[in-house]
Design an enzyme around this catalytic site. Sequence first.
Site, PDB file in Angstrom:
ATOM      1  N   GLU A  41       0.916  -1.280   0.108  1.00  0.00           N
ATOM      2  CA  GLU A  41       0.024  -0.166   0.138  1.00  0.00           C
ATOM      3  C   GLU A  41       0.902   1.417   0.156  1.00  0.00           C
ATOM      4  O   GLU A  41       0.528   2.376  -0.544  1.00  0.00           O
ATOM      5  CB  GLU A  41      -0.690   0.068   1.192  1.00  0.00           C
ATOM      6  N   CYS A 195     -13.299   0.750 -14.508  1.00  0.00           N
ATOM      7  CA  CYS A 195     -13.699   2.180 -14.454  1.00  0.00           C
ATOM      8  C   CYS A 195     -12.373   2.924 -14.534  1.00  0.00           C
ATOM      9  O   CYS A 195     -11.923   3.626 -13.893  1.00  0.00           O
ATOM     10  CB  CYS A 195     -14.320   2.322 -13.329  1.00  0.00           C
ATOM     11  N   CYS A 202     -17.773   0.292 -19.592  1.00  0.00           N
ATOM     12  CA  CYS A 202     -19.138   0.365 -18.874  1.00  0.00           C
ATOM     13  C   CYS A 202     -19.784  -0.964 -19.198  1.00  0.00           C
ATOM     14  O   CYS A 202     -20.661  -1.329 -18.550  1.00  0.00           O
ATOM     15  CB  CYS A 202     -19.808   1.374 -19.273  1.00  0.00           C
ATOM     16  N   CYS A 205     -19.195  -3.533 -16.546  1.00  0.00           N
ATOM     17  CA  CYS A 205     -19.146  -3.064 -15.174  1.00  0.00           C
ATOM     18  C   CYS A 205     -20.158  -3.696 -14.272  1.00  0.00           C
ATOM     19  O   CYS A 205     -21.313  -3.678 -14.509  1.00  0.00           O
ATOM     20  CB  CYS A 205     -19.187  -1.456 -14.976  1.00  0.00           C
ATOM     21  N   CYS A 211     -25.159   3.184 -12.121  1.00  0.00           N
ATOM     22  CA  CYS A 211     -24.141   4.200 -12.179  1.00  0.00           C
ATOM     23  C   CYS A 211     -24.854   5.557 -12.700  1.00  0.00           C
ATOM     24  O   CYS A 211     -25.335   5.506 -13.616  1.00  0.00           O
ATOM     25  CB  CYS A 211     -22.843   3.837 -13.097  1.00  0.00           C
TER      26      CYS A 211
HETATM   27  S1  SF4 Z   1     -20.858   2.118 -15.403  1.00  0.00           S
HETATM   28 FE1  SF4 Z   1     -20.063   3.892 -14.058  1.00  0.00          FE
HETATM   29  S2  SF4 Z   1     -18.668   2.937 -12.551  1.00  0.00           S
HETATM   30 FE2  SF4 Z   1     -19.082   1.469 -14.269  1.00  0.00          FE
HETATM   31  S3  SF4 Z   1     -17.027   1.686 -15.688  1.00  0.00           S
HETATM   32 FE3  SF4 Z   1     -19.001   2.917 -16.259  1.00  0.00          FE
HETATM   33  S4  SF4 Z   1     -18.508   5.077 -15.252  1.00  0.00           S
HETATM   34 FE4  SF4 Z   1     -17.608   3.605 -14.328  1.00  0.00          FE
END
Ligand code: SF4
Length: 336
Positions: A41, A195, A202, A205, A211
């Site tokens: 980290e 992201c 997306c 995602c 989102c």
């Molecule tokens: S849907 Fe939203 S959180 Fe997911 S990758 Fe796209 S911008 Fe990022």
Amino acid sequence: MKPSEFFDDFSQLLLKWRNPLPGRDLPWAFEPNPYKVWISEIMLQQTQATTVIPYYLSFIEKFPDITSLTEASIDEVLNLWTGLGYYSRARNLHRAAQQIADQHNGQFPTNFEEILALPGVGLSTAGAICALAFGHKAPILDGNAKRVYARSFCVDDEKDSQRTRRLWKIADACTPAEDCQKYTQNIMDLGATVCTPRNPKCEVCPVGSLCCAKSTNLIEKFPARKQRVIRKTKAVTLVVALDQCNRLLLERRPPAGIWGGLWSFPEYSDHIDNVQKWFWQNYTMKISIIQTWDPFHHDFTHFRLNITPLLVQIADSESHRFLEVDIDLVSLDKPL
Ligand code: SF4
């Protein structure tokens, strides 16, 4: 839907996610003991995972536990950090290891406040150690998590401080009490592989259905740009001083400040006409100027350093004052 249900849904979706994308076989994720999580980290602060991996592996090989790090000299630690940059991180690691030995009997602390009290550990790093190493509920807000939350919840407060405060509240609300380790690893992975800052994926995602930035088609707007800071410029001359045997004069820099504790060429910041006088006053050696090399710059977070290297020759009679060292044992900065 109540806001709390929204946060719960977000964390449930993220917890169910198995990252199908390659490239996240991170060595520190295989064996999450507190020492290794801590080292990784700290190295990951301001540095990409792909850059960190070889440094992390060498570091763990040389210092496999707190005892070995406590017994090491600061030079040995800085030497392994050479090229990774932000050297205050290495100095803080070394100090923190001493603190763990003195105050915690050599055992890594398990309590959030005690972890936060270690030199070089901020809120997000303390949260990551608590969550990843001990499974305690503790939110994180590193660069990846910040981007995911800012986009998922359309956080666009104008002031940096307000935005950060809101993001911490969201991070706290989303972080589950159970399975916190997995949640934390997943939000880091989501920000690193899906992201991403540019061209987020997306379509794959796991939190895409919730989102805000995606549904409003405003992904480019998040995270909001930081208030612009005008970067200052500093100029220095680095004196490359050779003796008659072509040996170079290096000196250790002060512990604080840029390249703190590393060895470098003497740094001079006045007019070049006065360099011989300055050199005599500081090193009691006579020099003659051979050549001024082309200037170059090095960018730090808050300023640009313009560097002019000046090649000088040390007078013959002074050579006996050089102490020869093995260059591999000296901690020098090098470009990444
Ligand atoms: S849907 Fe939203 S959180 Fe997911 S990758 Fe796209 S911008 Fe990022």
